[in-house]
Scaffold this motif. Structure first.
Motif, PDB file in Angstrom:
ATOM      1  N   ASP A 143       0.821  -1.210   0.000  1.00  0.00           N
ATOM      2  CA  ASP A 143       0.000   0.000   0.000  1.00  0.00           C
ATOM      3  C   ASP A 143       0.858   1.263   0.000  1.00  0.00           C
ATOM      4  O   ASP A 143       0.604   2.199  -0.750  1.00  0.00           O
ATOM      5  N   ARG A 144       1.857   1.321   0.834  1.00  0.00           N
ATOM      6  CA  ARG A 144       2.677   2.524   0.988  1.00  0.00           C
ATOM      7  C   ARG A 144       3.665   2.705  -0.156  1.00  0.00           C
ATOM      8  O   ARG A 144       3.822   3.813  -0.685  1.00  0.00           O
ATOM      9  N   ASP A 145       4.342   1.634  -0.532  1.00  0.00           N
ATOM     10  CA  ASP A 145       5.481   1.740  -1.432  1.00  0.00           C
ATOM     11  C   ASP A 145       5.161   1.478  -2.900  1.00  0.00           C
ATOM     12  O   ASP A 145       5.979   1.787  -3.766  1.00  0.00           O
ATOM     13  N   ILE A 146       4.002   0.891  -3.177  1.00  0.00           N
ATOM     14  CA  ILE A 146       3.714   0.475  -4.549  1.00  0.00           C
ATOM     15  C   ILE A 146       2.359   0.975  -5.056  1.00  0.00           C
ATOM     16  O   ILE A 146       2.285   1.629  -6.093  1.00  0.00           O
ATOM     17  N   ARG A 147       1.286   0.673  -4.349  1.00  0.00           N
ATOM     18  CA  ARG A 147      -0.070   0.879  -4.896  1.00  0.00           C
ATOM     19  C   ARG A 147      -0.570   2.318  -4.865  1.00  0.00           C
ATOM     20  O   ARG A 147      -1.113   2.822  -5.844  1.00  0.00           O
ATOM     21  N   TRP A 148      -0.416   2.996  -3.720  1.00  0.00           N
ATOM     22  CA  TRP A 148      -1.102   4.275  -3.534  1.00  0.00           C
ATOM     23  C   TRP A 148      -0.184   5.472  -3.726  1.00  0.00           C
ATOM     24  O   TRP A 148       0.961   5.482  -3.295  1.00  0.00           O
ATOM     25  N   LEU A 149      -0.774   6.526  -4.319  1.00  0.00           N
ATOM     26  CA  LEU A 149      -0.182   7.850  -4.401  1.00  0.00           C
ATOM     27  C   LEU A 149      -0.999   8.761  -3.480  1.00  0.00           C
ATOM     28  O   LEU A 149      -2.117   8.395  -3.076  1.00  0.00           O
ATOM     29  N   PRO A 150      -0.486   9.922  -3.119  1.00  0.00           N
ATOM     30  CA  PRO A 150      -1.252  10.813  -2.231  1.00  0.00           C
ATOM     31  C   PRO A 150      -2.663  11.072  -2.754  1.00  0.00           C
ATOM     32  O   PRO A 150      -2.911  11.103  -3.962  1.00  0.00           O
ATOM     33  N   GLY A 151      -3.579  11.240  -1.783  1.00  0.00           N
ATOM     34  CA  GLY A 151      -4.970  11.512  -2.132  1.00  0.00           C
ATOM     35  C   GLY A 151      -5.749  10.274  -2.531  1.00  0.00           C
ATOM     36  O   GLY A 151      -6.748  10.369  -3.232  1.00  0.00           O
ATOM     37  N   TRP A 152      -5.300   9.116  -2.097  1.00  0.00           N
ATOM     38  CA  TRP A 152      -5.957   7.845  -2.409  1.00  0.00           C
ATOM     39  C   TRP A 152      -6.072   7.638  -3.919  1.00  0.00           C
ATOM     40  O   TRP A 152      -7.075   7.140  -4.431  1.00  0.00           O
ATOM     41  N   THR A 153      -5.012   8.000  -4.634  1.00  0.00           N
ATOM     42  CA  THR A 153      -4.941   7.773  -6.071  1.00  0.00           C
ATOM     43  C   THR A 153      -4.146   6.493  -6.319  1.00  0.00           C
ATOM     44  O   THR A 153      -3.036   6.349  -5.809  1.00  0.00           O
ATOM     45  N   VAL A 154      -4.715   5.575  -7.071  1.00  0.00           N
ATOM     46  CA  VAL A 154      -4.026   4.322  -7.376  1.00  0.00           C
ATOM     47  C   VAL A 154      -2.962   4.589  -8.436  1.00  0.00           C
ATOM     48  O   VAL A 154      -3.246   5.174  -9.477  1.00  0.00           O
ATOM     49  N   ARG A 155      -1.742   4.147  -8.142  1.00  0.00           N
ATOM     50  CA  ARG A 155      -0.661   4.270  -9.119  1.00  0.00           C
ATOM     51  C   ARG A 155      -1.007   3.415 -10.340  1.00  0.00           C
ATOM     52  O   ARG A 155      -1.521   2.295 -10.194  1.00  0.00           O
ATOM     53  N   PRO A 156      -0.749   3.887 -11.556  1.00  0.00           N
ATOM     54  CA  PRO A 156      -1.043   3.083 -12.750  1.00  0.00           C
ATOM     55  C   PRO A 156      -0.361   1.711 -12.676  1.00  0.00           C
ATOM     56  O   PRO A 156       0.775   1.592 -12.210  1.00  0.00           O
ATOM     57  N   GLU A 157      -1.079   0.689 -13.136  1.00  0.00           N
ATOM     58  CA  GLU A 157      -0.578  -0.684 -13.016  1.00  0.00           C
ATOM     59  C   GLU A 157       0.794  -0.902 -13.648  1.00  0.00           C
ATOM     60  O   GLU A 157       1.630  -1.586 -13.050  1.00  0.00           O
ATOM     61  N   PRO A 158       1.095  -0.347 -14.823  1.00  0.00           N
ATOM     62  CA  PRO A 158       2.443  -0.556 -15.367  1.00  0.00           C
ATOM     63  C   PRO A 158       3.550  -0.038 -14.429  1.00  0.00           C
ATOM     64  O   PRO A 158       4.610  -0.656 -14.337  1.00  0.00           O
ATOM     65  N   GLN A 159       3.274   1.062 -13.735  1.00  0.00           N
ATOM     66  CA  GLN A 159       4.256   1.575 -12.775  1.00  0.00           C
ATOM     67  C   GLN A 159       4.374   0.647 -11.577  1.00  0.00           C
ATOM     68  O   GLN A 159       5.469   0.425 -11.059  1.00  0.00           O
ATOM     69  N   GLN A 160       3.229   0.113 -11.119  1.00  0.00           N
ATOM     70  CA  GLN A 160       3.267  -0.842 -10.009  1.00  0.00           C
ATOM     71  C   GLN A 160       4.130  -2.053 -10.390  1.00  0.00           C
ATOM     72  O   GLN A 160       4.965  -2.496  -9.595  1.00  0.00           O
ATOM     73  N   VAL A 161       3.920  -2.568 -11.587  1.00  0.00           N
ATOM     74  CA  VAL A 161       4.684  -3.739 -12.046  1.00  0.00           C
ATOM     75  C   VAL A 161       6.172  -3.415 -12.090  1.00  0.00           C
ATOM     76  O   VAL A 161       7.015  -4.223 -11.680  1.00  0.00           O
ATOM     77  N   GLU A 162       6.511  -2.238 -12.568  1.00  0.00           N
ATOM     78  CA  GLU A 162       7.914  -1.828 -12.640  1.00  0.00           C
ATOM     79  C   GLU A 162       8.543  -1.766 -11.249  1.00  0.00           C
ATOM     80  O   GLU A 162       9.653  -2.266 -11.036  1.00  0.00           O
ATOM     81  N   ILE A 163       7.820  -1.186 -10.297  1.00  0.00           N
ATOM     82  CA  ILE A 163       8.332  -1.080  -8.922  1.00  0.00           C
ATOM     83  C   ILE A 163       8.470  -2.459  -8.295  1.00  0.00           C
ATOM     84  O   ILE A 163       9.488  -2.780  -7.676  1.00  0.00           O
ATOM     85  N   VAL A 164       7.440  -3.296  -8.456  1.00  0.00           N
ATOM     86  CA  VAL A 164       7.480  -4.649  -7.885  1.00  0.00           C
ATOM     87  C   VAL A 164       8.647  -5.437  -8.470  1.00  0.00           C
ATOM     88  O   VAL A 164       9.355  -6.151  -7.745  1.00  0.00           O
ATOM     89  N   THR A 165       8.855  -5.330  -9.755  1.00  0.00           N
ATOM     90  CA  THR A 165       9.949  -6.057 -10.403  1.00  0.00           C
ATOM     91  C   THR A 165      11.290  -5.639  -9.827  1.00  0.00           C
ATOM     92  O   THR A 165      12.147  -6.485  -9.535  1.00  0.00           O
ATOM     93  N   GLU A 166      11.468  -4.340  -9.618  1.00  0.00           N
ATOM     94  CA  GLU A 166      12.726  -3.848  -9.040  1.00  0.00           C
ATOM     95  C   GLU A 166      12.901  -4.325  -7.600  1.00  0.00           C
ATOM     96  O   GLU A 166      13.965  -4.788  -7.212  1.00  0.00           O
ATOM     97  N   ILE A 167      11.842  -4.243  -6.815  1.00  0.00           N
ATOM     98  CA  ILE A 167      11.931  -4.663  -5.413  1.00  0.00           C
ATOM     99  C   ILE A 167      12.162  -6.170  -5.314  1.00  0.00           C
ATOM    100  O   ILE A 167      12.990  -6.635  -4.524  1.00  0.00           O
ATOM    101  N   ALA A 168      11.416  -6.942  -6.098  1.00  0.00           N
ATOM    102  CA  ALA A 168      11.544  -8.405  -6.032  1.00  0.00           C
ATOM    103  C   ALA A 168      12.956  -8.864  -6.366  1.00  0.00           C
ATOM    104  O   ALA A 168      13.415  -9.894  -5.865  1.00  0.00           O
TER     105      ALA A 168
END
Length: 195
Positions: free
Chosen positions: A49-74
């Motif tokens: 929730d904090r590091d990948i999914r949400w942006l300020p104001g309860w805005t969901v980060r676009p899925e391609p960006q989430q995938v990019e972040i998850v790939t880097e973290i994993a």
């Protein structure tokens, strides 16, 4: 069929794990357990929730960006990541040493959510993105928790079978079971001189 393990094996795996995934329903205790593991083992806690999914104001980060972040973290060597987002399990599961699956009864999850809202209304939780203060849950969120076991658990099982068939999976259904796992981990670390 997932590679289920008992408490003793889960504690043994946990004491040596470099990458740990904590799954389950919202308000099931994922972030609380992950923070305890971070404190005990020093594995960096990644909150989905904090590091990948949400942006300020309860805005969901676009899925391609989430995938990019998850790939880097994993790809990192050490982490404990809480979060169930099923679409990224194909990335996370193959890198995971142990899955802890929080599966509390739904009434307990709803009760824990109510306590969370009561204690933190209007404040941003440590495991939530900045600019996303705790508020009253809507019906969609409550329904997600209420139907999680029926709707989401089969999808988790399919992902475990497909992307992590050899990854040990430990199921936790109560706060007492969480406490027992952490106590056993502490005992094992004392025996090994790691505490």
């Amino acid at each position: 069929m997932p590679n289920y393990v008992d408490e003793a094996e889960a504690a043994r795996q946990l004491s040596h794990a470099k990458r740990l995934l904590v799954l389950g329903s919202s308000a099931g205790g994922k972030s609380t357990l992950s923070a305890k593991i971070e404190a005990k083992l020093g594995l960096p806690h990644i909150s989905y929730d904090r590091d990948i999914r949400w942006l300020p104001g309860w805005t969901v980060r676009p899925e391609p960006q989430q995938v990019e972040i998850v790939t880097e973290i994993a790809a990192r060597e050490h982490w404990v990541m809480d979060g169930t987002t099923i679409s990224t399990l194909p990335i996370r599961l193959p890198r995971t040493d142990l899955v802890i699956w929080m599966r509390p009864p739904r009434l307990r999850a709803i009760w824990q959510l109510a306590k969370r809202v009561w204690r933190g209304y209007g404040k941003v939780r440590p495991d939530m993105a900045e600019g996303c203060p705790e508020g009253f849950p809507d019906w969609e969120f409550l329904s997600y928790i209420w139907t999680f076991e029926r709707k989401q658990s089969p999808r988790i099982l399919r992902s475990l079978d497909t992307y992590g068939p050899d990854v040990p999976v430990y199921i936790i259904r109560s706060n007492a079971q969480t406490a027992q796992l952490m106590a056993r981990l502490e005992q094992d670390r004392v025996k090994q001189g790691q505490s």
